[in-house]
Design an enzyme around this catalytic site. Structure first.
Site, PDB file in Angstrom:
ATOM      1  N   ASP A  54       0.860  -1.104  -0.052  1.00  0.00           N
ATOM      2  CA  ASP A  54       0.022  -0.062   0.055  1.00  0.00           C
ATOM      3  C   ASP A  54       0.848   1.183  -0.099  1.00  0.00           C
ATOM      4  OD1 ASP A  54      -2.329  -1.397   0.035  1.00  0.00           O
ATOM      5  OD2 ASP A  54      -2.486  -1.583   2.275  1.00  0.00           O
ATOM      6  N   ARG A  55       0.233   2.406  -0.199  1.00  0.00           N
ATOM      7  CA  ARG A  55       1.073   3.563  -0.593  1.00  0.00           C
ATOM      8  C   ARG A  55       1.445   3.994   0.691  1.00  0.00           C
ATOM      9  NH1 ARG A  55      -2.229   8.937  -2.569  1.00  0.00           N
ATOM     10  NH2 ARG A  55      -0.490  10.571  -2.119  1.00  0.00           N
TER      11      ARG A  55
END
Length: 192
Positions: A54-55
């Site tokens: 995930d970012r």
């Protein structure tokens, strides 16, 4: 049964990358303003991410130009272990660690058993921006090894046992470790 003609990769390779916080696990971004992507860090043609991170997570991301390797790493059927260092809000209880180890009920079902244990705060790079912390609420670190790959699984697991994730760093996927790669650095390995 339809037979697929596999294209043989002449030089199969694996790239170990320490993905910084706030970087997308893709090579392009069409949003405005443009967000940081893998293309800002990895100038290697023909590789693509084997799985995702995930970012707002950091750490080990594997990229490859070999479809067979990509499948082995990212397909949940293979149950390749992934280890994370997780900074939690609060001082995790033994009961919560046991819940993480036994499996946690989430809205998409019970997670598989995991390996969860307290660890000392690791000697790692500072995150930019820094993790939010409250003076009157302690934090702690755990090592969590899972064999599934559900969406935002680690964050959902720790929240479900009452200890929200503040920082998430993947340090190992199968036999591959982050070791001393600094954020934004990568290392190429030959798969032959």
């Amino acid at each position: 049964m339809k037979k697929h003609n596999a294209t043989k990769v002449s030089n199969p390779q694996l790239v170990l990358f320490n993905k910084p916080f706030d970087v997308l696990c893709q090579f392009t971004d069409n949003s405005t303003p443009r967000r940081a992507t893998l293309a800002d860090y990895i100038p290697i043609a023909g590789v693509y991410a084997a799985g995702r991170l995930d970012r707002d997570s950091e750490g080990l991301l594997l990229l490859t130009n070999c479809g067979k390797t990509q499948h082995r790493i990212s397909d949940p059927m293979h149950k390749m272990a992934k280890t994370y260092w997780v900074q939690l809000e609060g001082d995790i209880s033994d009961a919560a660690l046991q819940q993480l180890s036994d499996g946690v009920p989430l809205n998409d079902g019970l997670t598989a058993p995991a390996n969860a244990q307290r660890i000392p705060a690791p000697d790692i790079w500072p995150r930019q921006p820094p993790v939010r912390q409250r003076l009157n609420i302690p934090t702690c670190w755990i090592s969590l090894t899972i064999t599934e790959g559900r969406n935002r699984q680690v964050r959902r697991m720790t929240a479900a046992v009452g200890f929200p994730t503040l920082r998430l760093i993947r340090v190992q996927i199968g036999p591959w470790r982050l070791d001393n790669l600094a954020p934004g650095e990568y290392k190429q390995l030959s798969l032959t």
